[in-house]
Design an enzyme around this catalytic site. Sequence first.
Site, PDB file in Angstrom:
ATOM      1  N   CYS A  51       0.819  -1.222   0.000  1.00  0.00           N
ATOM      2  CA  CYS A  51       0.000   0.000   0.000  1.00  0.00           C
ATOM      3  C   CYS A  51       0.854   1.274   0.000  1.00  0.00           C
ATOM      4  O   CYS A  51       2.073   1.234   0.144  1.00  0.00           O
ATOM      5  CB  CYS A  51      -0.924  -0.010   1.206  1.00  0.00           C
ATOM      6  N   ARG A  85      11.580  -4.912   6.651  1.00  0.00           N
ATOM      7  CA  ARG A  85      12.260  -4.696   5.379  1.00  0.00           C
ATOM      8  C   ARG A  85      13.779  -4.859   5.497  1.00  0.00           C
ATOM      9  O   ARG A  85      14.493  -4.803   4.519  1.00  0.00           O
ATOM     10  CB  ARG A  85      11.895  -3.295   4.876  1.00  0.00           C
ATOM     11  N   HIS A 186       5.872   6.506  -2.339  1.00  0.00           N
ATOM     12  CA  HIS A 186       7.210   7.048  -2.641  1.00  0.00           C
ATOM     13  C   HIS A 186       7.095   8.516  -3.027  1.00  0.00           C
ATOM     14  O   HIS A 186       7.866   9.354  -2.566  1.00  0.00           O
ATOM     15  CB  HIS A 186       7.863   6.321  -3.820  1.00  0.00           C
TER      16      HIS A 186
HETATM   17 FE1  CFM Z   1      12.993   0.571  -5.021  1.00  0.00          FE
HETATM   18 FE2  CFM Z   1      12.483  -1.797  -5.169  1.00  0.00          FE
HETATM   19 FE3  CFM Z   1      10.955  -0.129  -3.749  1.00  0.00          FE
HETATM   20 FE4  CFM Z   1      13.489  -0.756  -2.957  1.00  0.00          FE
HETATM   21 FE5  CFM Z   1      12.458  -2.771  -1.353  1.00  0.00          FE
HETATM   22 FE6  CFM Z   1      11.496  -3.758  -3.613  1.00  0.00          FE
HETATM   23 FE7  CFM Z   1       9.949  -2.135  -2.205  1.00  0.00          FE
HETATM   24 MO1  CFM Z   1      10.524  -4.504  -1.363  1.00  0.00          MO
HETATM   25  S1  CFM Z   1      14.403  -1.072  -4.784  1.00  0.00           S
HETATM   26  S2  CFM Z   1      12.429   1.103  -2.987  1.00  0.00           S
HETATM   27  S3  CFM Z   1      14.280  -1.582  -1.117  1.00  0.00           S
HETATM   28  S4  CFM Z   1      11.191  -0.285  -5.828  1.00  0.00           S
HETATM   29  S5  CFM Z   1      12.620  -4.687  -2.089  1.00  0.00           S
HETATM   30  S6  CFM Z   1      12.220  -3.779  -5.758  1.00  0.00           S
HETATM   31  S7  CFM Z   1       9.431  -3.832  -3.224  1.00  0.00           S
HETATM   32  S8  CFM Z   1      10.680  -2.482  -0.286  1.00  0.00           S
HETATM   33  S9  CFM Z   1       9.053  -0.217  -2.636  1.00  0.00           S
HETATM   34  C1  HCA Z   2       6.631  -3.539   1.273  1.00  0.00           C
HETATM   35  C2  HCA Z   2       7.961  -4.009   1.751  1.00  0.00           C
HETATM   36  C3  HCA Z   2       8.525  -5.149   0.968  1.00  0.00           C
HETATM   37  C4  HCA Z   2       7.753  -6.436   1.175  1.00  0.00           C
HETATM   38  C5  HCA Z   2       8.508  -7.625   0.742  1.00  0.00           C
HETATM   39  C6  HCA Z   2       7.829  -8.927   0.551  1.00  0.00           C
HETATM   40  C7  HCA Z   2       9.984  -5.347   1.438  1.00  0.00           C
HETATM   41  O1  HCA Z   2       6.300  -3.651   0.097  1.00  0.00           O
HETATM   42  O2  HCA Z   2       5.901  -3.000   2.094  1.00  0.00           O
HETATM   43  O3  HCA Z   2       6.684  -8.992   0.081  1.00  0.00           O
HETATM   44  O4  HCA Z   2       8.487  -9.924   0.837  1.00  0.00           O
HETATM   45  O5  HCA Z   2      10.877  -5.273   0.651  1.00  0.00           O
HETATM   46  O6  HCA Z   2      10.171  -5.595   2.637  1.00  0.00           O
HETATM   47  O7  HCA Z   2       8.548  -4.838  -0.391  1.00  0.00           O
END
Ligand code: CFM
Ligand code: HCA
Length: 533
Positions: A51, A85, A186
Amino acid sequence: LKKFKDEVLHKYPKKVAKKRDKAILLNDPETPPQIQANVRTIPGIITQRGCTYAGCKGVVLGPTRDIINITHGPIGCGFYSWLTRRNQTKPETETDENFMMYCFSTDMQDSNIVFGGEEKLKQAIREAYELFHPKAIAIFSTCPVGLIGDDVHRVARHMKEEIGGDINIFGFSCEGYRGVSQSAGHHIANNGLFKNLIGRDDEKRGDLKYRVNLLGEYNIGGDAFELERVFEKCGINLIATFSGNSTIQKFENAHTADLNMVMCHRSINYVAEMMETAFGIPWIKVQPIGADSTAKMLRKIGQYFGDQELIDKIEEVIADEMVAVTAAREKALKKTNGKTAMLFVGGSRAHHYQNLFEELGMSTLSAGYEFGHRDDYEGRVVIPTIQIDADSRNIEEITVTKDEARYNPRKTEEELKALEADGMEFNGYEGLMPQMAKGSLVIDDLSHYEMEKLIELYKPDVFCAGIKEKFCVQKMGVPLKQLHSYDYGGPYAGFKGAINFYEDIEMIACSTIWKEMKAPWESETYVEAQYAY
Ligand code: CFM
Ligand code: HCA
């Protein structure tokens, strides 16, 4: 593709099939086809997405250690986003503030939903201040807060006045439902960083040469520590990372850097754009996932600053680091060469980690993002053609203008042109599709059902996704590597990270144990039942 599409789409109701059809494509790296992305998940479909609150609080602001991040909402939201995370941090001294191990929440109850939660939020801020005396407090809205209409911004202003002094208190309207995924969070977080933190401290500290920021690196599994090590070894002065291992002061001081490097384009390209407009800092896209692409990033930095001493130092560091990398790669390659992978992760890793698989001689059969936008697939060239829908309009768009007092173009137009002529690309990102093989499958917002079909039909040697997918995939006899939490391993960025990845993938993708795997229903007899309609 035809087989896959037929199998998958015919199970969906007609309208759903029509929509999903636009998100499942056969890749052409030369002329990437237009993909449907950043649109609502169809209700009833099991998505991998999270979310808006998760994207704002969990992802972008979460990794900063000295801001008290208060979740205004029911306790589950705060608890879920509390270090799951694996964003690590390392205070420089024992007395430096670090609130990362705490989970701050207003723990809203039914009565707060009925009568309003603003008073409870004020009380939470008072308590947090009395206990910790932080420099900054951030408030994050969850779904119920938006539904009942609590104004977190008004509370922030009120409490800033009540507490007085220099404390910085600001709120984020990042209710979970506000956007179609984390991606909205973001954007909201980036706006907040820009409005409340970036540019508040003009003092140039440390080395005045080779000053850079790394945007979109969140120190998962210690990735930022490895990159900090590499920069330091090269004599590159890292002013701020957004936001792995970061502090308030680093954000406030980030505008004193001379180059912005964007690692995760999806989550942070807004900050790079805003800093260029306001302060004149150019930005480039980098991919320090994979040893070769880490070397490429360092060479780009050398080229940008154009100083022979730095260029030589960078070459020396690359040569030195590549000794161990090459040895580890050769060892792993003996087993990994020719194996296959699939990656369905977030908004950048499904692209970046293909570098590491290439280094292992492994091909990517299919990949896609959970919440990437068309530019993350097809490249930034398509941005002007992206339709802004009502969901995107729901996210605050801030107008950034040139900061008259501090705008200082780091390079002249001619210098930028000369660098471009030399192969350097500014403000560019070509996306995931140009790197993927012709005919590979690109799928946006993969559903659980589609995932099962992919595995049944193509049986990859390793499937990369997250915790929600992990055990379902493994029960199908295919190992799943989490590219979010790294299954508690890592770091995987930079040179040492590449070595870790080679070793881990060799271990899991080349083990025969998975083929022995039998889910209980495959080996035991179950009584079958049928519903009478
Ligand atoms: Fe960028 Fe990502 Fe994301 Fe990320 Fe992550 Fe991710 Fe995420 Mo999980 S690099 S910031 S550190 S888009 S692993 S692929 S999904 S938390 S919002
Ligand atoms: C998020 C965080 C997450 C979840 C990862 C997962 C992460 O989306 O709120 O589903 O295992 O990197 O911790 O993306």
